[in-house]
Structures are given as structure tokens and as C-alpha cells.
Design a protein around this motif. Structure first.
Motif: not given
Length: 422
Positions: A241, A260, A299, A301
Motif C-alpha cells: 500500500s 508492510e 492510505r 490499498s
């Protein structure tokens, strides 16, 4: 806000789980990324990683990152970041009209006709989390031509990503099958009723979601730990992401791994869902995970969930590898992989259910044994049987009840036993 869809599904309203306050561990899990072209050659490493950590990582390559992911994230920033909310809200109206007018409701049930943009609000309660809002653009391959996309390259790039992750899904299943002593057909027949070649059009349940996590209404007062859960499908694929966020519960269930933090821009995280856990009898467990988001931090994703098609028969697979991996396995016990004693208590007599388990079709968690079901006035709702020989169909209510029970497992009386024992 007029463009917020308020989610009232009880799955998103469960109390805090016993895992929420577990710490993060920033110790490198030392999971080596596997090149997409080497998946079959590294099949044993993949299965080993899935059993020891609950996930593995595929190296997508620079072209994957530069030609697909970076341009797509730019398109998502442009679309989700539009200041004029009416533009996004207009897509909701146009989407609903287009799908209502053109989608065959028998072929594409209502639960999968919601392709396109929406903004949802998870009204969590009886817990420590703030309510959550999220932008979603959901994509089903068979509905892509009917889905209203914003102008620009988002449609093309989304289709490219969908096809690439679907391809990685098939190759991953091939590698997992080889590493577990299964045949590729054991998995491929679940993805598509037709074989050679299998295309995304053969599977109506898999989906790609474009997410934006952003606190543009100053909703969050602290770090937001989204609901701890497991996905329902065979495998979930998550390209790295734009900001870290996804955390996977360690197999020891003592801490979360912010995976991540250890991924490169061209990496793809892969982890099993509940369907994979069911057919492998817990040999490959659905990864328990959550997304952590910070106030004021954006964020983006793009998770892709590879699911079994609607009419796939989900039998428990049986190989020496699987049987030896089942907890408390004894080689002399030929029935260990299909126990007649269920991990459930009758809600009437409060005894452990043996033989046939009757699950209520309407109540979230209500089971009766064979004896109590026959007692007049025991319960007014309809039940379905769960036996050791019952094959689920991916689109049937039986599997959905099974999946729902374990996604909401944190509410159960038997909270200490997370392992599936159906």
C-alpha cells in the motif's frame, strides 16, 4: 453526510477482540520474497511460510510497480481526493441505475451487484475504537463493463491489476497444491467450473477493492485499529500500500506483525482465508489481521480476494501431508480429519454436540443437538444440518454461516479455541 453508507451488519459491530491490545513486533520475520516466475519451484518454501507465519510474499517486479501500481495509486488519489463530493456521489447514483438496469440478478446476486464507488461508515459500538469511514471502489470482473468508472486510466489500470493478481492466484494455488501433495485440479475446480484455460470471467465471486483510508472529517481521536478479522476466500493478495497499515497476528497469537514495514514497493502479500482453512482442515489457517491507521494519514490499498465460484463443492481435502498437520493427529485414527464430535455446545441442553449439529439459519450463534431439535417448542426458526460428510457449496448459506461464525468468533463462549473444529 449524504454520501455515507451506514453499515449495520453485525459483523462490523462486534466487541473488541482479545487480540486488540496485543503489541506490534518490529522484528523482521525474515520471509524471503519469491519471484512470480519461481512460485512452483519454491512450493515447499511457500507452504512452510504459510504454516509458520500465515503468509508469504511474491516479488511482482519493477514493471508491476512502475506500470500498474504507481499509476493506479495516482488515479486513486485523484479520484478519492476530489474536493467536490457531489462528483463522487454522482457515481453512486449512476452505478445503482446502471447495475439495476443491466445486471441479471439471478446470475449476479444482490451481494455482488454493488460494484463501483461507495463510501461506508462502520458504526462500531461497545468497544474502544472510533467509528470508521472508508472510501471503496469495488470491482468484479464480470461487471467491469457495467461499472461506472471515473474518467481517465483507472478502468484500464484496475483491469490490468485484476488480471495480474488473478494470474498470480492460479500460480499460487498450483504451487500450494504441489507443496501439500495435492493436484492443481483440487484447487482450480473451486475457482472455475471450466478448466484450461481459466480466466477471470469464469469466477463471479472474486473481487478487487480500491480503498482509501483518510480522516478528512477529523473523525479519529486516536490510532484506529480496524476490526480484527479473517477474509472468507481462498487467498488474499495485497500489493504494498501507499502507507503501512496491515498487520497480521503471529501464529503464536502473542503479537501483530506490521508486515508492510518489511515489504518493497513491488511486493505482494499473500495470505489464506476461511475457505482455504476449511478445505485444508486447518493445515493452512486463515490469517487473522487488521489495518491500523493514524489520524490525518492517508492510505491507499488494493486487496484482491480470490474466492471459490458460487457452485464449487467444498470438501475437506485428505492427503498424508494434511493429516499429519492436523492438531492432535494420530496415524491410527482414520476419522481424525472428520470428527463426529463438534466444537460446539447445544444451546438447549448445554452439552457438547455429537453426531449431527443443527445450526439456526437466522440466529448468529445458535446450535441444537439432534435430541433437542426434536423437542417441541425448542426454537421457532429453521435449521440446517452440519455433519462430518457435508460438502459446502461456496454460494450456499451453510458456508456463509460457517464463515460468519468464525469471523465473529471473538463473541463466542469458547473464545480460547480459535481453531476451526467444524
Amino acid at each position: 453526510m449524504s454520501n455515507l453508507k451506514r453499515t449495520k451488519h453485525p459483523q462490523y459491530q462486534i466487541p473488541e477482540s482479545r487480540f486488540d491490545d496485543l503489541p506490534r513486533s518490529y522484528e523482521d520475520p525474515k520471509i524471503r520474497s519469491i519471484s512470480a516466475k519461481d512460485l512452483l519451484a519454491d512450493s515447499e518454501q511457500i507452504v512452510s511460510a504459510l504454516q509458520s507465519h500465515g503468509f508469504f510474499i511474491i516479488k511482482g517486479g519493477k514493471e508491476f510497480a512502475q506500470d500498474i501500481m504507481q499509476p493506479l495509486y495516482n488515479c486513486m488519489r485523484d479520484f478519492f481526493g476530489r474536493e467536490i463530493a457531489e462528483e463522487r456521489e454522482m457515481l453512486i447514483s449512476r452505478r445503482s441505475h446502471a447495475l439495476t438496469e443491466t445486471v441479471d440478478s439471478k446470475k449476479y446476486p444482490r451481494s455482488r451487484s454493488g460494484a463501483g464507488y461507495t463510501r461506508i461508515f462502520f458504526d462500531n459500538y461497545i468497544n474502544k475504537r472510533d467509528p470508521e469511514e472508508r472510501d471503496i471502489f469495488e470491482i468484479h470482473y464480470n461487471l467491469m463493463d457495467k461499472t461506472i468508472f471515473p474518467e481517465g486510466d483507472m478502468h484500464k489500470l484496475s483491469q490490468m491489476l485484476y488480471e495480474r493478481l488473478f494470474e498470480l492466484g492460479l500460480e499460487s494455488l498450483r504451487a500450494i497444491a504441489q507443496g501439500m501433495g495435492l493436484t492443481y485440479e483440487d484447487f482450480s475446480k473451486l475457482v472455475s467450473p471450466s478448466q484450461d484455460p481459466i480466466t477471470p470471467k469464469d469466477n463471479e465471486r472474486s473481487n478487487l477493492c480500491l480503498f482509501r483510508y483518510q480522516d478528512d472529517t477529523n473523525l479519529y481521536t486516536s490510532t484506529q485499529r480496524c476490526m480484527v478479522h479473517r477474509d472468507e476466500g481462498l487467498l488474499t493478495f495485497l500489493p504494498r500500500s501507499t502507507a503501512t497499515g496491515i498487520e497480521i497476528l503471529s501464529m503464536s497469537q502473542t503479537h501483530f506483525i506490521p508486515i508492510e514495514e518489511f515489504m518493497d514497493d513491488d511486493d505482494v502479500l499473500v495470505f489464506p482465508g476461511l475457505t482455504m482453512e476449511y478445505i485444508t482442515q486447518g493445515c493452512l489457517r486463515g490469517a487473522i489481521h487488521r489495518v491500523v491507521r493514524e489520524p490525518g494519514k492517508d492510505r491507499y490499498s488494493t486487496p484482491f480476494e480470490l474466492k471459490a465460484h458460487d457452485h464449487a463443492q467444498l470438501f475437506k481435502l485428505k492427503t498424508d501431508f494434511i493429516l499429519k498437520s492436523v492438531d492432535n493427529y494420530e496415524s491410527t485414527n482414520t476419522n481424525v480429519y472428520e470428527p463426529a464430535v463438534f466444537g460446539a455446545t447445544c444451546d438447549s441442553c448445554e452439552k457438547t454436540i455429537v453426531g449431527v449439529r443443527h445450526k439456526c439459519k437466522e440466529c448468529l450463534d445458535y446450535d441444537l443437538c439432534d435430541t433437542c431439535l426434536k423437542t417441541p417448542g425448542s426454537h421457532d426458526h429453521e435449521f440446517f444440518k452440519v455433519t462430518k460428510d457435508l460438502p459446502f457449496t461456496a454460494g450456499d448459506s451453510e458456508l456463509k454461516a460457517y464463515q460468519f461464525e468464525y469471523m465473529c468468533n471473538f463473541q463466542r463462549r469458547n473464545q480460547s479455541q480459535y481453531r476451526i473444529n467444524m
